[in-house]
Each structure stands twice: as structure tokens, then as C-alpha cells.
Design a protein around this motif. Structure first.
Motif, PDB file in Angstrom:
ATOM      1  N   PRO A  90     -42.004 -10.444  12.971  1.00 44.62           N
ATOM      2  CA  PRO A  90     -41.106 -10.495  13.845  1.00 44.62           C
ATOM      3  C   PRO A  90     -41.069  -9.601  15.123  1.00 44.62           C
ATOM      4  CG  PRO A  90     -40.323 -10.131  11.610  1.00 44.62           C
ATOM      5  CD  PRO A  90     -41.678 -10.041  11.827  1.00 44.62           C
ATOM      6  N   VAL A  91     -41.661  -8.708  15.039  1.00 45.79           N
ATOM      7  CA  VAL A  91     -42.173  -7.517  16.121  1.00 45.79           C
ATOM      8  C   VAL A  91     -43.062  -8.361  17.235  1.00 45.79           C
ATOM      9  CG1 VAL A  91     -42.880  -5.412  16.972  1.00 45.79           C
ATOM     10  CG2 VAL A  91     -41.581  -5.752  14.850  1.00 45.79           C
ATOM     11  N   LEU A  92     -44.161  -9.153  16.595  1.00 44.62           N
ATOM     12  CA  LEU A  92     -45.193  -9.516  17.530  1.00 44.62           C
ATOM     13  C   LEU A  92     -44.350 -10.790  18.292  1.00 44.62           C
ATOM     14  CD1 LEU A  92     -48.048  -9.928  18.552  1.00 44.62           C
ATOM     15  CD2 LEU A  92     -48.519 -11.429  16.136  1.00 44.62           C
ATOM     16  N   LEU A  93     -43.625 -11.443  17.643  1.00 40.85           N
ATOM     17  CA  LEU A  93     -43.099 -12.844  18.383  1.00 40.85           C
ATOM     18  C   LEU A  93     -42.178 -12.058  19.217  1.00 40.85           C
ATOM     19  CD1 LEU A  93     -42.574 -15.849  18.277  1.00 40.85           C
ATOM     20  CD2 LEU A  93     -40.826 -15.484  16.542  1.00 40.85           C
ATOM     21  N   GLN A  94     -41.204 -11.224  19.032  1.00 37.82           N
ATOM     22  CA  GLN A  94     -40.256 -10.532  20.125  1.00 37.82           C
ATOM     23  C   GLN A  94     -41.309 -10.029  21.295  1.00 37.82           C
ATOM     24  OE1 GLN A  94     -37.987  -7.767  17.443  1.00 37.82           O
ATOM     25  NE2 GLN A  94     -36.388  -8.869  18.674  1.00 37.82           N
ATOM     26  N   MET A  95     -42.301  -9.438  20.997  1.00 36.68           N
ATOM     27  CA  MET A  95     -43.322  -9.016  22.087  1.00 36.68           C
ATOM     28  C   MET A  95     -43.719  -9.889  22.955  1.00 36.68           C
ATOM     29  SD  MET A  95     -46.734  -8.207  23.086  1.00 36.68           S
ATOM     30  CE  MET A  95     -47.719  -8.432  21.518  1.00 36.68           C
ATOM     31  N   VAL A  96     -44.218 -11.013  22.200  1.00 30.15           N
ATOM     32  CA  VAL A  96     -44.802 -12.118  23.387  1.00 30.15           C
ATOM     33  C   VAL A  96     -43.651 -12.837  23.873  1.00 30.15           C
ATOM     34  CG1 VAL A  96     -46.923 -12.292  21.902  1.00 30.15           C
ATOM     35  CG2 VAL A  96     -45.121 -13.725  21.633  1.00 30.15           C
ATOM     36  N   THR A  97     -42.565 -12.948  23.789  1.00 31.78           N
ATOM     37  CA  THR A  97     -41.564 -13.797  24.432  1.00 31.78           C
ATOM     38  C   THR A  97     -40.144 -12.684  25.160  1.00 31.78           C
ATOM     39  OG1 THR A  97     -40.214 -13.643  22.126  1.00 31.78           O
ATOM     40  CG2 THR A  97     -41.780 -15.347  22.566  1.00 31.78           C
ATOM     41  N   THR A  98     -40.702 -11.368  25.368  1.00 30.07           N
ATOM     42  CA  THR A  98     -39.744 -10.805  26.229  1.00 30.07           C
ATOM     43  C   THR A  98     -39.996 -11.157  27.498  1.00 30.07           C
ATOM     44  OG1 THR A  98     -41.403  -8.968  26.456  1.00 30.07           O
ATOM     45  CG2 THR A  98     -40.057  -8.609  24.686  1.00 30.07           C
ATOM     46  N   ASP A  99     -39.006 -10.805  28.453  1.00 31.72           N
ATOM     47  CA  ASP A  99     -38.911 -11.239  29.943  1.00 31.72           C
ATOM     48  C   ASP A  99     -40.123 -10.563  30.665  1.00 31.72           C
ATOM     49  OD1 ASP A  99     -36.607 -12.514  29.633  1.00 31.72           O
ATOM     50  OD2 ASP A  99     -35.178 -10.880  30.172  1.00 31.72           O
ATOM     51  N   ARG A 100     -40.467  -9.471  30.350  1.00 30.98           N
ATOM     52  CA  ARG A 100     -41.844  -8.663  30.931  1.00 30.98           C
ATOM     53  C   ARG A 100     -43.017  -9.435  30.361  1.00 30.98           C
ATOM     54  NH1 ARG A 100     -40.919  -1.843  31.265  1.00 30.98           N
ATOM     55  NH2 ARG A 100     -39.472  -2.084  32.774  1.00 30.98           N
ATOM     56  N   ALA A 101     -43.007  -9.807  29.204  1.00 34.57           N
ATOM     57  CA  ALA A 101     -44.355 -10.812  29.129  1.00 34.57           C
ATOM     58  C   ALA A 101     -44.409 -11.967  29.487  1.00 34.57           C
ATOM     59  CB  ALA A 101     -44.516 -10.656  27.269  1.00 34.57           C
ATOM     60  N   ILE A 102     -43.093 -12.730  29.549  1.00 37.30           N
ATOM     61  CA  ILE A 102     -43.136 -13.782  30.187  1.00 37.30           C
ATOM     62  C   ILE A 102     -43.509 -13.803  31.790  1.00 37.30           C
ATOM     63  CG2 ILE A 102     -41.733 -15.762  30.809  1.00 37.30           C
ATOM     64  CD1 ILE A 102     -42.771 -15.560  27.960  1.00 37.30           C
ATOM     65  N   LEU A 160     -48.556 -20.747  13.629  1.00 35.12           N
ATOM     66  CA  LEU A 160     -47.093 -20.961  13.119  1.00 35.12           C
ATOM     67  C   LEU A 160     -46.089 -20.103  13.370  1.00 35.12           C
ATOM     68  CD1 LEU A 160     -48.798 -21.214   9.248  1.00 35.12           C
ATOM     69  CD2 LEU A 160     -47.630 -23.128  10.509  1.00 35.12           C
ATOM     70  N   LEU A 161     -46.892 -18.823  13.808  1.00 37.31           N
ATOM     71  CA  LEU A 161     -45.800 -17.961  14.136  1.00 37.31           C
ATOM     72  C   LEU A 161     -45.366 -18.181  15.676  1.00 37.31           C
ATOM     73  CD1 LEU A 161     -44.252 -15.055  13.554  1.00 37.31           C
ATOM     74  CD2 LEU A 161     -46.358 -13.906  14.761  1.00 37.31           C
ATOM     75  N   ILE A 162     -45.866 -18.368  16.323  1.00 36.12           N
ATOM     76  CA  ILE A 162     -45.683 -18.256  17.890  1.00 36.12           C
ATOM     77  C   ILE A 162     -45.538 -19.772  18.375  1.00 36.12           C
ATOM     78  CG2 ILE A 162     -46.367 -17.908  20.147  1.00 36.12           C
ATOM     79  CD1 ILE A 162     -48.033 -15.461  19.099  1.00 36.12           C
ATOM     80  N   GLY A 163     -46.394 -20.699  17.822  1.00 39.35           N
ATOM     81  CA  GLY A 163     -46.408 -22.085  18.191  1.00 39.35           C
ATOM     82  C   GLY A 163     -46.271 -22.267  19.953  1.00 39.35           C
TER      83      GLY A 163
END
Length: 207
Positions: A90-102, A160-163
């Protein structure tokens, strides 16, 4: 400068960097523009970060820091691999989808030099994926998983996690997922991963 004061100032500088990045893109972003936006001296930025690549490397490292620390701690502790993936997913998925990461990924996509993309890869994926691979390999050693191609197993877990969520975020098709959504998707991803790569029942721990 005291460590606490420096940390606060760095956060202000990094916030300014994101603002300038959004406005001007990576190619149009300069250390001077960031310094002006942060009301800091250009000399301070160069002293702390070296150059623009160094500054944006620091941004990517900060984004990935929580996941990296969790993985390193779990690997050092030698704990259960499935439990580690449950915590980290869950932490990895949140990390790659934050506004800053985007924001970083959008800027990288528009950067014709490819410099920012290389920085994101080096400080993000190239740092985290080997750690995830070590956890998955430990899961095989512990009897949870059965596979011959570690790279394929690791790539399958990440798919599977990030798709395509990160890509859809970059193009503005979906909002940032909340913590509950990330937790549910991470749980589903792990369940599907176990279905695909789970060891035979007689080899699993405790059986």
C-alpha cells in the motif's frame, strides 16, 4: 544552520521546485528560478544539491524514502516475506501515485533530453525494485513462492500492484487513490500473486 532549520528550508526549496517544474517544465526549470521562488540564494541551492540533476534526484529520493526504509528494515529483520509485501504494497502504491510523483513523471515525459526520466529511474525504480526482488526471493526461500525467473516474478507483482494507475494519473484520467483504495488494491495484488506463484500446499510454511 541547525539540522531542524535546514530540513525546513529544504522542504521550502523542494516545494518551490515542484511549483517551478509545473509552470515551466523540466527544460525551463533552472536553479536560479527555484532559488527565486523559494526566496533562497542560488549559492545555497548549489551548495546543498550540486546542480539541477542533484536537486531533482533529491526530490525523487525523498518520495521513495519511506518505501526504501521499510524494505531495508524488513530485509534486515529477516521477517516473513508475505507480511513484508502486505506492509509495503500500500505504501509503494501511494508513493507512485502522489501529486508530487505524478508531477515528476509528467515533466519527465515532456523532457526531450530524457535527463529527468533517467533520474527518476535511478533514484526510484532502480533503487526499490532490487529490494522488492530480495523480499520475493526470500519468500521462495521461506517456502511461500515457487518460480524460476525472479525478474518475471518481480515484474508480475509490480504489474498487479500498480498496473496502469500511474499512467492514468499522469494523463489526468483518475484521481489520486486514497489510503483505503491503495490498501485494497495491494491486498488483491498479493492474493493474485500468491495464486500465480504460490508454492504447492505441502511446501508452504507451517504445513
Amino acid at each position: 544552520m541547525r539540522d531542524e532549520s535546514k530540513s525546513i528550508r529544504q522542504e521550502q526549496i523542494e516545494q518551490a521546485a515542484y511549483a517551478v517544474l509545473e509552470e515551466k517544465g523540466y527544460g525551463g526549470t533552472s536553479m536560479l528560478a527555484i532559488a527565486r521562488a523559494a526566496k533562497a540564494s542560488n549559492e545555497t541551492l548549489y551548495n546543498w544539491y550540486g546542480d539541477k540533476v542533484g536537486l531533482f534526484s533529491a526530490l525523487v529520493r525523498r518520495n521513495a524514502a519511506e518505501v526504501k526504509a521499510m524494505l531495508e528494515d524488513q530485509i534486515a529483520a529477516g521477517g516473513d516475506a508475505v507480511e513484508t509485501l502486505q506492509r509495503v504494497g500500500p505504501v509503494l502504491l501511494q508513493m507512485v501515485t502522489t501529486d508530487r510523483a505524478i508531477a515528476l513523471n509528467r515533466a519527465a515525459a515532456a523532457d526531450p533530453t530524457g535527463e529527468l526520466g533517467l533520474t527518476i529511474a535511478a533514484e526510484g525504480r532502480d533503487t526499490l525494485v532490487p529490494l522488492i526482488a530480495r523480499v520475493i526471493l526470500r519468500g521462495r526461500d521461506q517456502g511461500w513462492f515457487a518460480f524460476t525467473d525472479l525478474n518475471m516474478a518481480c515484474e508480475t507483482y509490480l504489474a498487479l500492484l500498480i498496473g496502469d494507475i500511474q499512467i492514468r494519473r499522469v494523463v489526468g484520467r483518475v484521481p489520486q487513490p486514497d489510503a483505503a483504495t491503495c490498501a485494497a488494491r495491494a491486498h488483491a495484488a498479493l492474493c493474485h500473486f500468491v495464486l500465480l506463484f504460490g508454492a504447492p500446499p505441502d511446501r508452504k510454511p507451517g504445513l
